[in-house]
Scaffold this motif. Structure first.
Motif, PDB file in Angstrom:
ATOM      1  N   GLN A   2      -0.650   2.930 -13.611  1.00 26.94           N
ATOM      2  CA  GLN A   2      -1.057   3.137 -12.222  1.00 26.94           C
ATOM      3  C   GLN A   2      -0.084   2.408 -11.305  1.00 26.94           C
ATOM      4  O   GLN A   2       0.411   1.333 -11.617  1.00 26.94           O
ATOM      5  N   GLY A   3       0.211   3.036 -10.166  1.00 22.19           N
ATOM      6  CA  GLY A   3       1.107   2.428  -9.189  1.00 22.19           C
ATOM      7  C   GLY A   3       0.757   2.887  -7.787  1.00 22.19           C
ATOM      8  O   GLY A   3      -0.141   3.713  -7.599  1.00 22.19           O
ATOM      9  N   ILE A   4       1.474   2.374  -6.832  1.00 26.24           N
ATOM     10  CA  ILE A   4       1.255   2.760  -5.444  1.00 26.24           C
ATOM     11  C   ILE A   4       2.058   4.030  -5.174  1.00 26.24           C
ATOM     12  O   ILE A   4       3.266   4.088  -5.421  1.00 26.24           O
ATOM     13  N   TYR A   5       1.363   5.033  -4.667  1.00 30.85           N
ATOM     14  CA  TYR A   5       1.983   6.317  -4.377  1.00 30.85           C
ATOM     15  C   TYR A   5       2.949   6.160  -3.196  1.00 30.85           C
ATOM     16  O   TYR A   5       2.615   5.558  -2.185  1.00 30.85           O
ATOM     17  N   PHE A   6       4.172   6.698  -3.354  1.00 29.11           N
ATOM     18  CA  PHE A   6       5.113   6.678  -2.241  1.00 29.11           C
ATOM     19  C   PHE A   6       5.696   8.068  -2.020  1.00 29.11           C
ATOM     20  O   PHE A   6       5.644   8.931  -2.888  1.00 29.11           O
ATOM     21  N   GLU A   7       6.229   8.246  -0.842  1.00 22.19           N
ATOM     22  CA  GLU A   7       6.819   9.511  -0.422  1.00 22.19           C
ATOM     23  C   GLU A   7       8.290   9.290  -0.084  1.00 22.19           C
ATOM     24  O   GLU A   7       8.717   8.142   0.108  1.00 22.19           O
ATOM     25  N   PRO A   8       9.073  10.376   0.009  1.00 27.72           N
ATOM     26  CA  PRO A   8      10.459  10.207   0.466  1.00 27.72           C
ATOM     27  C   PRO A   8      10.471   9.513   1.828  1.00 27.72           C
ATOM     28  O   PRO A   8       9.576   9.721   2.643  1.00 27.72           O
ATOM     29  N   GLN A   9      11.463   8.695   2.053  1.00 25.23           N
ATOM     30  CA  GLN A   9      11.650   7.944   3.290  1.00 25.23           C
ATOM     31  C   GLN A   9      10.767   6.692   3.392  1.00 25.23           C
ATOM     32  O   GLN A   9      10.873   5.961   4.371  1.00 25.23           O
TER      33      GLN A   9
END
Length: 118
Positions: free
Chosen positions: A66-73
């Motif tokens: 499990q991890g923290i969801y990230f997006e481009p930028q």
């Protein structure tokens, strides 16, 4: 010389237009977690310290942590040992696994500027 004088006055106007802002007013800290194994995961050992680049293709890693969801930028900032300067400016969707802050710039600042600022 008139052109330089005009340029100089524009620079002064721009300099005087700078605003002081607190860091917390520029970013949002993302806390949404994910364990979706179909998106890549980034861990501390995947980042080249002080360069902000990956040392491998993380899409090839198999990881269901499990991890923290990230997006481009978004900006990934490794907070465990900040002196190692583990940060990343990803161009893909993924999960930050480990002790990361995922920072998302608000509409008043460019994400690229945020990355360079850190």
């Amino acid at each position: 010389m008139a052109e330089f004088g005009c340029l100089y006055s524009e620079v002064l106007l721009t300099r005087n237009a700078w605003e002081k802002r607190k860091f917390k007013d520029l970013v949002v800290r993302v806390n949404k977690t994910s364990d979706d194994s179909t998106i890549p995961s980034v861990e501390f050992e995947d980042i080249i310290s002080k360069q902000g680049r990956l040392n491998k293709d993380v899409r090839l890693k198999i990881n269901s942590k499990q991890g923290i969801y990230f997006e481009p930028q978004d900006v990934l900032f490794g907070k465990l040992r900040p002196y190692l300067q583990n940060w990343l400016f990803p161009s893909f969707y993924g999960r930050a696994v480990g002790d990361f802050w995922v920072l998302r710039a608000n509409s008043s600042v460019l994400s690229e500027y945020l990355f360079v600022l850190i």
